[in-house]
Each structure stands twice: as structure tokens, then as C-alpha cells.
Design a protein around this motif. Structure first.
Motif, PDB file in Angstrom:
ATOM      1  N   ALA A 121      -3.087   7.451   6.718  1.00  0.00           N
ATOM      2  CA  ALA A 121      -3.100   6.347   5.749  1.00  0.00           C
ATOM      3  C   ALA A 121      -4.486   6.088   5.171  1.00  0.00           C
ATOM      4  O   ALA A 121      -4.733   5.045   4.587  1.00  0.00           O
ATOM      5  CB  ALA A 121      -2.534   5.066   6.353  1.00  0.00           C
ATOM      6  N   LYS A 122      -5.394   7.067   5.340  1.00  0.00           N
ATOM      7  CA  LYS A 122      -6.719   6.966   4.752  1.00  0.00           C
ATOM      8  C   LYS A 122      -6.915   8.183   3.839  1.00  0.00           C
ATOM      9  O   LYS A 122      -6.301   9.235   4.042  1.00  0.00           O
ATOM     10  CB  LYS A 122      -7.799   6.967   5.829  1.00  0.00           C
ATOM     11  CG  LYS A 122      -7.686   5.837   6.834  1.00  0.00           C
ATOM     12  CD  LYS A 122      -7.988   4.497   6.195  1.00  0.00           C
ATOM     13  CE  LYS A 122      -8.139   3.405   7.238  1.00  0.00           C
ATOM     14  NZ  LYS A 122      -6.975   3.242   8.108  1.00  0.00           N
ATOM     15  N   ALA A 179       5.203   5.618  -3.303  1.00  0.00           N
ATOM     16  CA  ALA A 179       5.908   6.875  -3.592  1.00  0.00           C
ATOM     17  C   ALA A 179       5.144   7.717  -4.597  1.00  0.00           C
ATOM     18  O   ALA A 179       5.121   8.949  -4.507  1.00  0.00           O
ATOM     19  CB  ALA A 179       7.305   6.572  -4.109  1.00  0.00           C
ATOM     20  N   ALA A 180       4.500   7.043  -5.573  1.00  0.00           N
ATOM     21  CA  ALA A 180       3.778   7.767  -6.624  1.00  0.00           C
ATOM     22  C   ALA A 180       2.499   8.402  -6.094  1.00  0.00           C
ATOM     23  O   ALA A 180       2.154   9.532  -6.450  1.00  0.00           O
ATOM     24  CB  ALA A 180       3.451   6.818  -7.776  1.00  0.00           C
ATOM     25  N   ASP A 181       1.768   7.683  -5.244  1.00  0.00           N
ATOM     26  CA  ASP A 181       0.493   8.187  -4.711  1.00  0.00           C
ATOM     27  C   ASP A 181       0.227   7.496  -3.380  1.00  0.00           C
ATOM     28  O   ASP A 181      -0.489   6.498  -3.312  1.00  0.00           O
ATOM     29  CB  ASP A 181      -0.650   7.910  -5.700  1.00  0.00           C
ATOM     30  CG  ASP A 181      -1.885   8.750  -5.407  1.00  0.00           C
ATOM     31  OD1 ASP A 181      -2.061   9.128  -4.231  1.00  0.00           O
ATOM     32  OD2 ASP A 181      -2.656   9.023  -6.339  1.00  0.00           O
ATOM     33  N   TYR A 186      -2.107   3.264   0.099  1.00  0.00           N
ATOM     34  CA  TYR A 186      -2.443   2.785   1.437  1.00  0.00           C
ATOM     35  C   TYR A 186      -3.912   2.358   1.520  1.00  0.00           C
ATOM     36  O   TYR A 186      -4.247   1.379   2.189  1.00  0.00           O
ATOM     37  CB  TYR A 186      -2.144   3.858   2.490  1.00  0.00           C
ATOM     38  CG  TYR A 186      -0.673   4.090   2.737  1.00  0.00           C
ATOM     39  CD1 TYR A 186       0.215   3.017   2.794  1.00  0.00           C
ATOM     40  CD2 TYR A 186      -0.164   5.369   2.933  1.00  0.00           C
ATOM     41  CE1 TYR A 186       1.566   3.220   3.022  1.00  0.00           C
ATOM     42  CE2 TYR A 186       1.187   5.583   3.168  1.00  0.00           C
ATOM     43  CZ  TYR A 186       2.047   4.512   3.206  1.00  0.00           C
ATOM     44  OH  TYR A 186       3.392   4.708   3.437  1.00  0.00           O
ATOM     45  N   LEU A 187      -4.772   3.107   0.865  1.00  0.00           N
ATOM     46  CA  LEU A 187      -6.190   2.723   0.837  1.00  0.00           C
ATOM     47  C   LEU A 187      -6.354   1.354   0.177  1.00  0.00           C
ATOM     48  O   LEU A 187      -7.092   0.491   0.677  1.00  0.00           O
ATOM     49  CB  LEU A 187      -7.017   3.762   0.090  1.00  0.00           C
ATOM     50  CG  LEU A 187      -8.487   3.383  -0.138  1.00  0.00           C
ATOM     51  CD1 LEU A 187      -9.228   3.226   1.189  1.00  0.00           C
ATOM     52  CD2 LEU A 187      -9.188   4.417  -1.019  1.00  0.00           C
ATOM     53  N   GLU A 235       0.637  14.598   1.990  1.00  0.00           N
ATOM     54  CA  GLU A 235      -0.505  14.636   1.078  1.00  0.00           C
ATOM     55  C   GLU A 235      -1.612  15.537   1.614  1.00  0.00           C
ATOM     56  O   GLU A 235      -2.213  16.304   0.858  1.00  0.00           O
ATOM     57  CB  GLU A 235      -1.046  13.210   0.852  1.00  0.00           C
ATOM     58  CG  GLU A 235      -0.096  12.316   0.088  1.00  0.00           C
ATOM     59  CD  GLU A 235       0.242  12.887  -1.284  1.00  0.00           C
ATOM     60  OE1 GLU A 235      -0.681  13.022  -2.110  1.00  0.00           O
ATOM     61  OE2 GLU A 235       1.415  13.207  -1.528  1.00  0.00           O
ATOM     62  N   PHE A 236      -1.895  15.435   2.911  1.00  0.00           N
ATOM     63  CA  PHE A 236      -2.927  16.288   3.502  1.00  0.00           C
ATOM     64  C   PHE A 236      -2.578  17.765   3.336  1.00  0.00           C
ATOM     65  O   PHE A 236      -3.444  18.596   3.042  1.00  0.00           O
ATOM     66  CB  PHE A 236      -3.104  15.975   4.993  1.00  0.00           C
ATOM     67  CG  PHE A 236      -3.664  14.606   5.289  1.00  0.00           C
ATOM     68  CD1 PHE A 236      -4.392  13.904   4.346  1.00  0.00           C
ATOM     69  CD2 PHE A 236      -3.459  14.022   6.534  1.00  0.00           C
ATOM     70  CE1 PHE A 236      -4.913  12.647   4.624  1.00  0.00           C
ATOM     71  CE2 PHE A 236      -3.970  12.766   6.820  1.00  0.00           C
ATOM     72  CZ  PHE A 236      -4.706  12.076   5.868  1.00  0.00           C
ATOM     73  N   GLN A 237      -1.297  18.100   3.538  1.00  0.00           N
ATOM     74  CA  GLN A 237      -0.898  19.498   3.484  1.00  0.00           C
ATOM     75  C   GLN A 237      -1.129  20.097   2.098  1.00  0.00           C
ATOM     76  O   GLN A 237      -1.488  21.267   1.965  1.00  0.00           O
ATOM     77  CB  GLN A 237       0.572  19.649   3.886  1.00  0.00           C
ATOM     78  CG  GLN A 237       1.003  21.100   4.099  1.00  0.00           C
ATOM     79  CD  GLN A 237       0.172  21.802   5.161  1.00  0.00           C
ATOM     80  OE1 GLN A 237       0.003  21.296   6.261  1.00  0.00           O
ATOM     81  NE2 GLN A 237      -0.381  22.960   4.807  1.00  0.00           N
TER      82      GLN A 237
END
Length: 567
Positions: A121-122, A179-181, A186-187, A235-237
Motif C-alpha cells: 500500500a506504499k 481501482a484506477a490507480d 493508497y498513498l 502493481e509491483f509485478q
């Protein structure tokens, strides 16, 4: 390795072992003094003569077809027979393959590398690039020299911040924005929490309550937590795919939750735990260090407990002979504490726990902060680098096929190489314009040299066909000029660069080698005619070209950088 070969040859003439000679041999400061120099101080005590006298007496005795030798004060200077050395070395290393051979230093020992480790979440900021790509380079370099390498992405998926994240999500969360980003959303929530808590201190209490629920296994808390993890991993992947990074294991901090109590109990049974202001600690006063906190005053564990548990698991269960932690230099004290506690637990392998620290990455001199929202997203930097690369390609080669794919390789390679070229312990002030440059000490410069080599080899095949490819006859009598010789010496130094990079856990050694090798090749290319009538000389030069391509290609790949054949 050329230096090792010379040492072995000298060992049959001198009262020293090949290893002693290898360690003593130096490269003269001035090229006209020769290729290698042996200081005779090492022989002085053994022969009971002064070094200058030894050099004068031994120079005539060491005459060889392989070199000319002359005494220069207390030194023996060796000027190698270039054609002979080059022909012997090249004939035993056809197609450049021998140049990329590496010593089996690792001998199959398993090295477990802790790297990347972003927080759930960062954002994956530009600063995360360092742990990820330094770790990735070490993973490949160590494997190349014979280690069994295993990399672990130790995700930050546990801690009090998740209580804050849940509160922020419940207070201000927007599922459409998430959902979009997800990461940016979360940031934004995390930053808002820290802004709002100054005026609403009850939010801090709510956050602690939610984290307590999470630790207790509350289903609702776990559902929120799992959502944050799933969104973040996706997102990380995407970023790891762009960077070409793969992991053998992705294990978050939470993986060790059920294993920590056994470690705390072992410390207690060993009599290592002491009470300090309500907390339970292992004292390290005799080392001049603060105590290592194992349990806080409220009875909860702390990250030291988790890292002790992690180290034990990686050694005992995963079979790690050596444990590397590619983590920022601000954690140096922490890892010293962990190693010392393991040693006091009677773990002899604690000496094999090694922190591989690195400096901060700044943007325009500014340190980044997640809590304040001052983060430069890595993906945005990569996108901009790729656009810079695309503009350069449009200028140089507008008709290039697959230009967008090539721009991706060049842009991302530029960012990665720009980081790895610096000694890892130094702080890096990232500058995109300098990084994505086809001139100077950059990744694109090395990639472009490799692409030029591929064009030369393609032309050779077109003009001379299979005859050139099958040729085993060549002579360096006319191809032992200064430019060819300097390129050759860079090529034979490749295994040594690998060994030094591994020994020092320093990918910059390999990155610097690749820059110097590309520079030597470009000087050779500018000053030498390759496509000449003399087939023996032409083949000799093309063998050098081919070997250079093999070294640049493998070296870049070890650093995690792609090599387009046309730019």
C-alpha cells in the motif's frame, strides 16, 4: 585471465608460487614501461639482496618468447609479445565464449539475497530501484561465478501502519480511485491520515484498535489487509516485469508471525533476555551498542524479532550458506545487532550474515518521504526515460523497426545502469537527462557499442559468408597495434571484474568495466580498418569484435539490462 597466465609462466623461473607472483604483479603507471611489473621487494628478504640488485640480475634470466623483460630500479618490467599472446589466447577462446568464462568461486554454496522489499500500500518510488537492481545484479553475478543464488522479496506487509491504512480507507476511501490507480490512491489516504491525525487524535487510537484486531485474526480486518496486499502485488509485478526482475520467493513479514514466539523462547532459555523499562532485550553493551529489543513493553514483537526469525528460517529451512541483505545504509546498526544476537545464540553461521548497504537516492537533491507524500514514482521515471530514448532513436534512426520496444530497452537500461554505475554506498542524485544519453558514461553508450558490433558481424557474414564464420586461420602480426592490444587486455580482464564485483558485493565494478570496454572498442573501431583484403588480419580483428560483443552482452545481462541488436 592474462595476469594469472603470466604468473604461472613466471613461477617456473622464480622461487615464488604462481599465487604469490599473481598477487605481486602490478600494471605500470606508464604504458611505455610495459604491460606488467614485478616489484622485487618480495624477493629481497628471501634472496638477501636489495631489490634493485635482484632486478638487474634476474632480468637476463627471464628472457622468453612470451615477453621482453628489463630492469627498472627495483622492478622487473614485462612487455608482452603481443601477436603471440593474442593468437594463443584467441585460438583457445573461439567465438568469444572463453572470454565470458568465470572462475567457480561459489562452488555451489547457496546465497540467499534479501532485496527490493517494498511496503504494501506504499508507492514503488525511485528510491526502491536501488535495493531491487543492486540485489538483482548480485543475484546474477554470484550465480555466474558458481553460487546457488536464491532471491527473496521480503514484502513489508505487517505493522501498525496497516491499522492507519484501514482507518484511512474507511474514512475517505474511494473504490473507483483505488481501482484506477491503487498505489497512488493508497498513498493519498496514508498522507491524509497523517494530516488529519494532528487535529483528530482519536484516529490514532482507532488505528491501534484496528491493528490489534488484525493481529487477533479478525475477519473484517484481514479482508481489508488482503485487499491492500492483492492490489499492491499486482502493481509491483507490472514494474518488476518492466525491469526484468524475477523472484524465487515472495514472502511478506507476516509469513513469520507464527514463528517468532519460538525464537523469543529460545532467547529466554539461553538466558539472553533481560528486562529494560518493561521491554525484554538482549544487551550488547560490551560491543558498545544499544540493546536489541525483542519484546516491547506491551508484550508485542518488534522488527528485530522478525529479522532474527527470518535469518533462522533462511539458514535452517531454505539452506542458505550465506545471507545477504540489500538494505539501505541507515539499517547498518540493526543488522550488526541481529548478527551479534545470532552469534550469542550459538549460531556459527552468523558470520555469514552480511548487510549490503547502499546510500539514498535523491531527486534534485531532495530526500523522499512517503508519510509527507514526497515520492517520485518509479514508473513515471521509467516512462519519461523511455520517451527520452524514443526521441533519440527518432533522431538517429527514424526507420528503425520495433522502435518502441527498443526505446523501452534503452530507457529502462539507462535508468538501471545510471544507478549501478555509482558505488552503492554513495548517495545518488538522480538526473534523467544525464542518464539517457548516448554519449558519456551511460547505459545507452554501452548498448550502442553492442549494437554497432552486431552490425559489423552481420556485414561480415553478408560479405564473406560461411567462409568467415568457419575460418580458424588468422594472424595478429598486423593486428597487434595499440588499439587492438588495449581492447584485448580489456577483454581478458572480464573474469577479474566479475570476481571483484562479487567479492565486494559491488555491481559498479562490472558497470565500470563495461564502460571501459565499450570505450576501448570504440577507439579500436575509429582507428582500425576491419574489412580489408588480408583475410588473416581481417579474421583476427573480427575475432576481437566478436569477443567484445560477447562480453558486453553478458555483462549487461548480468546487470539486468537488455541488448537490442539495432538502435
Amino acid at each position: 585471465m592474462l595476469k594469472k597466465r603470466i604468473a604461472q609462466k613466471l613461477a617456473s623461473h622464480l622461487p615464488l608460487s604462481g599465487e604469490e607472483i599473481f598477487q605481486a604483479l602490478e600494471v605500470p603507471a606508464h604504458e611505455n614501461h610495459g604491460d606488467l611489473a614485478l616489484p622485487c621487494f618480495i624477493l629481497s628478504r628471501m634472496l638477501k639482496q636489495n631489490p634493485q640488485q635482484i632486478a638487474g640480475e634476474w632480468a637476463p634470466k627471464l628472457t622468453s618468447d612470451y615477453w621482453e623483460v628489463e630492469a627498472a630500479g627495483p622492478y622487473l618490467n614485462f612487455k608482452l609479445n603481443r601477436p603471440l599472446v593474442m593468437e594463443q589466447y584467441m585460438s583457445s577462446n573461439r567465438d568469444g565464449a572463453g572470454f565470458t568464462a568465470a572462475p567457480n568461486i561459489g562452488q555451489g554454496k547457496r546465497v540467499i539475497i534479501d532485496m527490493s522489499s517494498p511496503n504494501i500500500a506504499k508507492p514503488f518510488g525511485i528510491g526502491h530501484l536501488r535495493s531491487t537492481m543492486i540485489g538483482n545484479a548480485l543475484y546474477h553475478i554470484l550465480r555466474k561465478i558458481g553460487y546457488d543464488t536464491v532471491n527473496v522479496n521480503h514484502l513489508g506487509d505487517w505493522g501498525t501502519q496497516f491499522g492507519k491504512q484501514i482507518v484511512a480507507y474507511l474514512e475517505w476511501g474511494d473504490d473507483a480511485a483505488i481501482a484506477a490507480d491503487p498505489i497512488k490512491a493508497y498513498l493519498s489516504l496514508y498522507v491524509k491520515f497523517h494530516q488529519e491525525v494532528e487535529n483528530r487524535p482519536e484516529l490514532e487510537l482507532q488505528a491501534r484498535e484496528w491493528f490489534a484486531k488484525l493481529e487477533a485474526g479478525d475477519e473484517t480486518a484481514l479482508n481489508y489487509w488482503n485487499k491492500f496486499i492483492t492490489d499492491s502485488k499486482t502493481e509491483f509485478q507490472r514494474l518488476y516485469d518492466r525491469l526484468g526482475v524475477r523472484f524465487d520467493h515472495v514472502l511478506g513479514e507476516s509469513f513469520y508471525n507464527d514463528k517468532m514466539e519460538a525464537v523469543a523462547e529460545e532467547l529466554e532459555q539461553l538466558g539472553l533476555l533481560e528486562e529494560s523499562d518493561g521491554a525484554m532485550v538482549v544487551r550488547l553493551d560490551d560491543e558498545g551498542l544499544p540493546p536489541c529489543i525483542i519484546r516491547k513493553s506491551d508484550g508485542s514483537s518488534i522488527y528485530a524479532t522478525r529479522d532474527l526469525t527470518t535469518a533462522l528460517y533462511r539458514h535452517d529451512v531454505m539452506g542458505g550458506d550465506k545471507l545477504l541483505y540489500v538494505v539501505g545504509s541507515e539499517q547498518t546498526l540493526h543488522f550488526r545487532q541481529i548478527a551479534l544476537v545470532l552469534e550469542r545464540m550459538g549460531k556459527p553461521w552468523s558470520k555469514q550474515l552480511q548487510h549490503v548497504p547502499f546510500g539514498l537516492m535523491r531527486m534534485n537533491g531532495q530526500k523522499m518521504s512517503t508519510r509527507k507524500g514526497k515520492v517520485v514514482f518509479l514508473e513515471e521515471v521509467l516512462d519519461e526515460a523511455v520517451q527520452h530514448a524514443l526521441l533519440k532513436i527518432e533522431e538517429k534512426n527514424p526507420d528503425l523497426a520495433d522502435k518502441h520496444e527498443v526505446a523501452e530497452a534503452i530507457g529502462i537500461g539507462a535508468v538501471v545502469f545510471g544507478d549501478l554505475l555509482h558505488s552503492r554506498i554513495l548517495n545518488v542524485d538522480f538526473n534523467l537527462a544525464d542518464t539517457v544519453n548516448f554519449e558519456g558514461e551511460t547505459g545507452p553508450y554501452v548498448q550502442y557499442a553492442y549494437a554497432r558490433i552486431q552490425r559489423l558481424l552481420t556485414r561480415a557474414e553478408l560479405e564473406y559468408g560461411q567462409q568467415q564464420a568457419d575460418s580458424t586461420t588468422y594472424s595478429f602480426q598486423e593486428a597487434a597495434d595499440d588499439y587492438s592490444w588495449q581492447l584485448f587486455k580489456h577483454l581478458v580482464a572480464y573474469p577479474e571484474a566479475l570476481a571483484q564485483a562479487a567479492e565486494r558485493s559491488e555491481p559498479s565494478v562490472l558497470a565500470r568495466y563495461l564502460i571501459e570496454c565499450a570505450q576501448a572498442f570504440n577507439r579500436f573501431y575509429r582507428h582500425q580498418r576491419i574489412f580489408i583484403e588480408n583475410s588473416s588480419e581481417r579474421t583476427a580483428k573480427l575475432e576481437l569484435v566478436k569477443a567484445t560483443g560477447a562480453c558486453l552482452e553478458e555483462g549487461l545481462h548480468l546487470l539486468g539490462i537488455r541488448t537490442p541488436v539495432e538502435i
